[in-house]
Design a protein around this motif. Structure first.
Motif, PDB file in Angstrom:
ATOM      1  N   PHE A   1      -2.150  17.762  19.477  1.00 27.43           N
ATOM      2  CA  PHE A   1      -1.435  18.052  18.235  1.00 27.43           C
ATOM      3  C   PHE A   1      -1.712  19.492  17.817  1.00 27.43           C
ATOM      4  N   HIS A   2      -0.660  20.221  17.510  1.00 23.52           N
ATOM      5  CA  HIS A   2      -0.836  21.603  17.069  1.00 23.52           C
ATOM      6  C   HIS A   2      -1.128  21.649  15.569  1.00 23.52           C
ATOM      7  N   ASN A   3      -0.202  21.153  14.757  1.00 21.17           N
ATOM      8  CA  ASN A   3      -0.392  21.116  13.310  1.00 21.17           C
ATOM      9  C   ASN A   3      -0.304  19.676  12.809  1.00 21.17           C
ATOM     10  N   ILE A   4      -1.032  19.403  11.729  1.00 23.56           N
ATOM     11  CA  ILE A   4      -1.034  18.065  11.134  1.00 23.56           C
ATOM     12  C   ILE A   4      -0.875  18.194   9.622  1.00 23.56           C
ATOM     13  N   PHE A   5      -0.388  17.119   9.004  1.00 26.80           N
ATOM     14  CA  PHE A   5      -0.234  17.088   7.545  1.00 26.80           C
ATOM     15  C   PHE A   5      -0.520  15.672   7.071  1.00 26.80           C
ATOM     16  N   VAL A   6      -1.389  15.529   6.077  1.00 21.32           N
ATOM     17  CA  VAL A   6      -1.749  14.211   5.535  1.00 21.32           C
ATOM     18  C   VAL A   6      -1.004  13.980   4.228  1.00 21.32           C
ATOM     19  N   TYR A   7      -0.432  12.794   4.094  1.00 19.92           N
ATOM     20  CA  TYR A   7       0.387  12.461   2.926  1.00 19.92           C
ATOM     21  C   TYR A   7       0.087  11.026   2.488  1.00 19.92           C
ATOM     22  N   GLN A   8      -0.161  10.842   1.203  1.00 15.88           N
ATOM     23  CA  GLN A   8      -0.354   9.488   0.683  1.00 15.88           C
ATOM     24  C   GLN A   8       0.969   8.973   0.148  1.00 15.88           C
ATOM     25  N   HIS A   9       1.458   7.922   0.761  1.00 18.45           N
ATOM     26  CA  HIS A   9       2.740   7.335   0.387  1.00 18.45           C
ATOM     27  C   HIS A   9       2.618   6.642  -0.971  1.00 18.45           C
ATOM     28  N   THR A  10       3.752   6.397  -1.608  1.00 16.59           N
ATOM     29  CA  THR A  10       3.740   5.709  -2.898  1.00 16.59           C
ATOM     30  C   THR A  10       3.225   4.283  -2.780  1.00 16.59           C
ATOM     31  N   ASN A  11       3.221   3.708  -1.572  1.00 19.91           N
ATOM     32  CA  ASN A  11       2.677   2.361  -1.389  1.00 19.91           C
ATOM     33  C   ASN A  11       1.166   2.378  -1.178  1.00 19.91           C
ATOM     34  N   GLY A  12       0.544   3.569  -1.253  1.00 22.13           N
ATOM     35  CA  GLY A  12      -0.901   3.691  -1.128  1.00 22.13           C
ATOM     36  C   GLY A  12      -1.392   3.996   0.273  1.00 22.13           C
ATOM     37  N   ARG A  13      -0.512   3.889   1.282  1.00 25.29           N
ATOM     38  CA  ARG A  13      -0.928   4.160   2.651  1.00 25.29           C
ATOM     39  C   ARG A  13      -1.092   5.659   2.873  1.00 25.29           C
ATOM     40  N   VAL A  14      -2.088   6.030   3.666  1.00 25.27           N
ATOM     41  CA  VAL A  14      -2.334   7.438   3.993  1.00 25.27           C
ATOM     42  C   VAL A  14      -1.777   7.695   5.385  1.00 25.27           C
ATOM     43  N   LEU A  15      -0.818   8.627   5.466  1.00 22.42           N
ATOM     44  CA  LEU A  15      -0.085   8.869   6.700  1.00 22.42           C
ATOM     45  C   LEU A  15      -0.401  10.256   7.252  1.00 22.42           C
ATOM     46  N   LEU A  16      -0.540  10.315   8.570  1.00 20.69           N
ATOM     47  CA  LEU A  16      -0.764  11.580   9.266  1.00 20.69           C
ATOM     48  C   LEU A  16       0.510  11.959  10.008  1.00 20.69           C
ATOM     49  N   PHE A  17       1.122  13.067   9.615  1.00 21.44           N
ATOM     50  CA  PHE A  17       2.285  13.609  10.307  1.00 21.44           C
ATOM     51  C   PHE A  17       1.788  14.668  11.286  1.00 21.44           C
ATOM     52  N   THR A  18       2.244  14.590  12.536  1.00 23.23           N
ATOM     53  CA  THR A  18       1.701  15.462  13.563  1.00 23.23           C
ATOM     54  C   THR A  18       2.809  16.141  14.363  1.00 23.23           C
TER      55      THR A  18
ATOM     56  N   GLY B   1      -5.202   4.503   7.725  1.00 22.39           N
ATOM     57  CA  GLY B   1      -5.934   3.321   7.278  1.00 22.39           C
ATOM     58  C   GLY B   1      -6.087   2.302   8.392  1.00 22.39           C
ATOM     59  N   TYR B   2      -5.047   2.143   9.224  1.00 18.71           N
ATOM     60  CA  TYR B   2      -5.132   1.214  10.348  1.00 18.71           C
ATOM     61  C   TYR B   2      -6.274   1.606  11.281  1.00 18.71           C
ATOM     62  N   ILE B   3      -6.392   2.909  11.539  1.00 16.22           N
ATOM     63  CA  ILE B   3      -7.418   3.372  12.469  1.00 16.22           C
ATOM     64  C   ILE B   3      -8.809   3.142  11.896  1.00 16.22           C
ATOM     65  N   ILE B   4      -9.000   3.492  10.633  1.00 19.10           N
ATOM     66  CA  ILE B   4     -10.322   3.340  10.017  1.00 19.10           C
ATOM     67  C   ILE B   4     -10.709   1.870   9.911  1.00 19.10           C
ATOM     68  N   ASP B   5      -9.740   1.019   9.616  1.00 22.57           N
ATOM     69  CA  ASP B   5     -10.014  -0.414   9.459  1.00 22.57           C
ATOM     70  C   ASP B   5     -10.100  -1.156  10.787  1.00 22.57           C
ATOM     71  N   GLY B   6      -9.940  -0.440  11.903  1.00 20.39           N
ATOM     72  CA  GLY B   6     -10.069  -1.064  13.210  1.00 20.39           C
ATOM     73  C   GLY B   6      -8.819  -1.748  13.713  1.00 20.39           C
ATOM     74  N   ALA B   7      -7.684  -1.461  13.076  1.00 19.30           N
ATOM     75  CA  ALA B   7      -6.436  -2.109  13.484  1.00 19.30           C
ATOM     76  C   ALA B   7      -5.501  -1.144  14.203  1.00 19.30           C
ATOM     77  N   GLY B   8      -6.037   0.009  14.600  1.00 15.02           N
ATOM     78  CA  GLY B   8      -5.181   1.027  15.206  1.00 15.02           C
ATOM     79  C   GLY B   8      -4.938   0.843  16.687  1.00 15.02           C
TER      80      GLY B   8
END
Length: 228
Positions: free
Chosen positions: A161-178, A191-198
């Motif tokens: 990944f060259h550039n990344i951007f983190v965004y918290q959606h209105t539903n509370g999920r934290v998304l990584l755009f790459t 959140g899926y990755i941290i919680d072990g569901a990734g």
């Protein structure tokens, strides 16, 4: 007469702008350099700083233009005039890799603090499919508490990944755009990755793809930067 005034203004303006800066002064009048932390030549990529005043830390991506610096440094800013490197992380077998750390971003999940460090490693060395590593940095300045919590890999699109951007959606999920070596951007649910569901390499955390351009466009080259 009017044309003469315009020409005179064009001649004077650069002189005024040039008077604002000189080499010994370093910067502009309203910026004061209070500390300098040498990290080594051309090995610094992107930088991110905490916005919480109770967490005075900066995170520096380390590329490999000079030496085997592939990884991330954390800078301690608790005493700004004596800023210093608090923690260094380097990828295993650093000298075998081709490339290094590029972008770095911060996010929170379940009241804990995390760093996402992106990487771009070329084929011919290890981890060509590695896009990013996530670290838990909640308990800084205790460096012994810093730990890796997950890796994101994209085997079908090597070179990371060259550039990344983190965004918290209105539903509370934290998304990584790459950005990747692909004609689309990838979106991962951190959140899926941290919680072990990734899943392996974060494959199950890939929740969306964003095409570059419209269907039928000739030669889409993907994204470089993005903001959400």
């Amino acid at each position: 007469m009017r044309r003469a005034h315009i020409i005179a203004a064009m001649m004077v303006t650069p002189l005024c702008l040039g008077a604002q800066w000189s080499a010994p002064q370093r910067g502009s009048d309203n910026i004061e350099v209070v500390a300098h932390v040498p990290l080594g030549g051309d090995s610094v990529a992107d930088i991110e700083i905490e916005q919480d005043l109770d967490r005075p830390y900066a995170y520096v991506s380390r590329d490999a233009f000079e030496g085997n610096t592939r990884g991330m440094d954390i800078i301690d800013l608790r005493d700004p005039e004596n800023a210093a490197v608090l923690y260094r992380w380097r990828i295993k077998d650093s000298d075998l890799h081709i490339g290094g750390g590029l972008d770095v971003k911060l996010f929170e999940w379940n009241d804990r603090h995390y760093v996402v460090q992106s990487f771009q490693f070329s084929q011919g060395g290890p981890n060509a499919d590695l896009g990013a590593i996530i670290f838990d940095v909640t308990d800084l300045p205790d460096v012994a508490s810093v730990r890796e919590v997950g890796r994101i890999r994209v085997p079908d699109h090597p070179s990371g990944f060259h550039n990344i951007f983190v965004y918290q959606h209105t539903n509370g999920r934290v998304l990584l755009f790459t950005t990747a070596s692909a004609p689309e951007a990838f979106v991962f649910d951190l959140g899926y990755i941290i919680d072990g569901a990734g899943g392996e390499g974060g494959i199950d955390a890939l929740v969306a793809r964003i095409p570059a351009g419209a269907p039928g466009d000739i030669g889409p080259r993907g994204y470089h930067d993005m903001y959400v």
